[in-house]
Design a protein around this motif. Structure first.
Motif, PDB file in Angstrom:
ATOM      1  N   LYS A   1      -4.089   8.806   0.619  1.00 32.55           N
ATOM      2  CA  LYS A   1      -4.746   7.780   1.360  1.00 32.55           C
ATOM      3  C   LYS A   1      -5.156   6.583   0.369  1.00 32.55           C
ATOM      4  O   LYS A   1      -5.406   6.982  -0.806  1.00 32.55           O
ATOM      5  CB  LYS A   1      -6.197   8.187   2.338  1.00 32.55           C
ATOM      6  N   VAL A   2      -5.269   5.434   1.010  1.00 34.13           N
ATOM      7  CA  VAL A   2      -5.736   4.202   0.119  1.00 34.13           C
ATOM      8  C   VAL A   2      -6.959   3.958   0.261  1.00 34.13           C
ATOM      9  O   VAL A   2      -7.706   3.952   1.617  1.00 34.13           O
ATOM     10  CB  VAL A   2      -4.784   2.972   0.267  1.00 34.13           C
ATOM     11  N   THR A   3      -7.831   4.059  -0.922  1.00 32.57           N
ATOM     12  CA  THR A   3      -9.352   4.011  -0.757  1.00 32.57           C
ATOM     13  C   THR A   3      -9.689   2.624  -0.977  1.00 32.57           C
ATOM     14  O   THR A   3     -10.863   2.037  -0.723  1.00 32.57           O
ATOM     15  CB  THR A   3      -9.986   4.819  -1.817  1.00 32.57           C
TER      16      THR A   3
ATOM     17  N   THR B   1      11.419  13.496  -4.814  1.00 29.81           N
ATOM     18  CA  THR B   1      10.983  12.320  -4.784  1.00 29.81           C
ATOM     19  C   THR B   1       9.855  11.765  -3.573  1.00 29.81           C
ATOM     20  O   THR B   1      10.608  11.885  -2.557  1.00 29.81           O
ATOM     21  CB  THR B   1      12.064  10.836  -5.019  1.00 29.81           C
ATOM     22  N   TYR B   2       8.781  11.626  -3.838  1.00 27.50           N
ATOM     23  CA  TYR B   2       8.035  11.531  -2.653  1.00 27.50           C
ATOM     24  C   TYR B   2       7.787  10.047  -2.083  1.00 27.50           C
ATOM     25  O   TYR B   2       7.978   9.066  -2.942  1.00 27.50           O
ATOM     26  CB  TYR B   2       6.584  12.056  -3.063  1.00 27.50           C
ATOM     27  N   ALA B   3       7.690   9.743  -0.974  1.00 31.78           N
ATOM     28  CA  ALA B   3       7.249   8.481  -0.293  1.00 31.78           C
ATOM     29  C   ALA B   3       6.483   8.561   0.720  1.00 31.78           C
ATOM     30  O   ALA B   3       6.283   9.524   1.536  1.00 31.78           O
ATOM     31  CB  ALA B   3       8.410   7.789   0.112  1.00 31.78           C
ATOM     32  N   ARG B   4       5.281   7.620   1.009  1.00 25.16           N
ATOM     33  CA  ARG B   4       4.546   7.582   1.985  1.00 25.16           C
ATOM     34  C   ARG B   4       5.173   7.164   3.310  1.00 25.16           C
ATOM     35  O   ARG B   4       5.836   6.194   3.289  1.00 25.16           O
ATOM     36  CB  ARG B   4       3.392   6.867   1.643  1.00 25.16           C
TER      37      ARG B   4
ATOM     38  N   GLU C   1       0.760  -1.071   0.025  1.00 23.05           N
ATOM     39  CA  GLU C   1       0.086   0.002  -0.013  1.00 23.05           C
ATOM     40  C   GLU C   1       0.799   1.209   0.052  1.00 23.05           C
ATOM     41  O   GLU C   1       0.685   2.238  -0.689  1.00 23.05           O
ATOM     42  CB  GLU C   1      -1.073  -0.091   1.149  1.00 23.05           C
ATOM     43  N   GLN C   2       1.957   1.405   1.000  1.00 29.35           N
ATOM     44  CA  GLN C   2       2.891   2.403   0.735  1.00 29.35           C
ATOM     45  C   GLN C   2       3.695   2.729  -0.543  1.00 29.35           C
ATOM     46  O   GLN C   2       3.551   3.728  -1.116  1.00 29.35           O
ATOM     47  CB  GLN C   2       3.812   2.302   1.848  1.00 29.35           C
ATOM     48  N   GLY C   3       3.801   1.417  -1.314  1.00 31.63           N
ATOM     49  CA  GLY C   3       4.306   1.529  -2.617  1.00 31.63           C
ATOM     50  C   GLY C   3       3.452   2.131  -3.597  1.00 31.63           C
ATOM     51  O   GLY C   3       3.795   3.027  -4.479  1.00 31.63           O
ATOM     52  N   ALA C   4       2.144   1.850  -3.189  1.00 37.14           N
ATOM     53  CA  ALA C   4       1.176   2.108  -4.415  1.00 37.14           C
ATOM     54  C   ALA C   4       0.867   3.935  -4.085  1.00 37.14           C
ATOM     55  O   ALA C   4       0.763   4.699  -4.949  1.00 37.14           O
ATOM     56  CB  ALA C   4      -0.269   1.565  -4.266  1.00 37.14           C
ATOM     57  N   GLN C   5       0.865   4.255  -2.959  1.00 43.91           N
ATOM     58  CA  GLN C   5       0.784   5.862  -2.549  1.00 43.91           C
ATOM     59  C   GLN C   5       1.902   6.470  -3.012  1.00 43.91           C
ATOM     60  O   GLN C   5       1.941   7.508  -3.563  1.00 43.91           O
ATOM     61  CB  GLN C   5       0.855   5.903  -0.945  1.00 43.91           C
ATOM     62  N   SER C   6       3.142   6.137  -2.951  1.00 46.43           N
ATOM     63  CA  SER C   6       4.379   6.577  -3.519  1.00 46.43           C
ATOM     64  C   SER C   6       4.539   6.795  -4.998  1.00 46.43           C
ATOM     65  O   SER C   6       4.634   7.956  -5.541  1.00 46.43           O
ATOM     66  CB  SER C   6       5.599   5.787  -3.017  1.00 46.43           C
TER      67      SER C   6
END
Length: 274
Positions: free
Chosen positions: A186-188, A271-274, A104-109
């Motif tokens: 946020k992950v929906t 470069t953004y990361a969650r 999930e964190q990878g998807a947000q990043s």
């Protein structure tokens, strides 16, 4: 990145059955950005960041579980806006971070960095636009939608309205500003092969420099990206967008065109990361 909400489509394009394409409507396509009526300001191409919608208007003047598996930390131990410290990416394709974690964190990043790329001034350059779209979108979606992207971004009437040349460049002595500044994600929804990630951000858009008739302004949006795990990485397949949340503006004096141009040239991105 399909846009729903305030910018409803007047018709489809490309007919891929996977994404929706939106192009500028005739008539009131460059209407007042403060007016919300049945006449929409732009019907966007799927995958075009909401900045494109803001650009055309401008021309006329429940949080999901965001922890990765094995993160080893409880959600209550960190605030919603705090970075987790997880390594965001493994590699880069051109200037765009790729190789995200299958979490999930990878998807947000991924959604955040893809949103930044799709909202950048590079989208107005043909070669750079193709590189961005081919990097952030699933291969079949990118191939189907590139002609529609090119049609929107090469419209001379649109480029003229926002003050750019027919090649998408700023006039001499001016700096074109098109930036997405992420605030949070946020992950929906999430499973092993797909993810839906909402990105809240502010955008800067306009021309900075002496004689500019379209000074840089800010807008606020939330874009929800549909992502798919493809060949070991997250890729965009679709998106929806809406206005806000919009904070109350403070009574601050706007910077001079010289200061704005200097800031854009001197302050690099992240470069953004969650």
């Amino acid at each position: 990145m399909s846009h729903g909400d305030d910018h409803e489509p007047s018709g489809g394009y490309a007919g891929t059955g996977q994404t929706r394409t939106r192009l500028p409507e005739s008539g009131d396509a460059f209407g007042d950005p403060r007016r919300r009526s049945s006449s929409r300001s732009l019907v966007t191409v799927v995958g075009v960041v909401v900045l494109l919608i803001a650009a055309i208007a401008f021309a006329n003047r429940g949080d999901g579980d965001t922890e990765s598996s094995g993160s080893g930390s409880d959600k209550a131990e960190s605030s919603a806006t705090a970075p987790t410290g997880q390594q965001p990416v493994k590699s880069k394709t051109g200037d765009i971070a790729t190789g995200y974690a299958h979490t999930e964190q990878g998807a947000q990043s991924a959604a955040t960095n893809f949103g930044v790329a799709l909202g950048s001034a590079d989208m107005y350059n043909l070669d750079k636009r193709h590189a961005i779209v081919n990097t952030v979108y699933a291969p079949d979606v990118a191939a189907a939608q590139l002609p529609a992207f090119d049609q929107v971004y090469s419209q001379e009437s649109f480029l003229e309205k926002i003050g750019l040349t027919k090649d998408g460049a700023a006039p001499n002595g001016q700096t074109f500003v098109s930036r997405v500044v992420p605030v949070g994600t946020k992950v929906t929804s999430y499973n092993n092969s797909t993810a839906s990630v909402a990105l809240w951000y502010t955008s800067l858009f306009g021309l900075s420099g002496e004689g500019s008739k379209n000074p840089v302004t800010e807008s606020w949006y939330t874009t929800t990206y549909q992502l798919k795990w493809v060949d070991g990485d997250w890729k965009v397949t679709d998106f929806t967008q809406k206005d806000g949340p919009v904070p109350v503006g403070r009574d601050q004096r706007a910077s001079t065109a010289e200061d704005m141009s200097k800031a854009v040239e001197e302050y690099g991105g992240f470069t953004y990361a969650r």
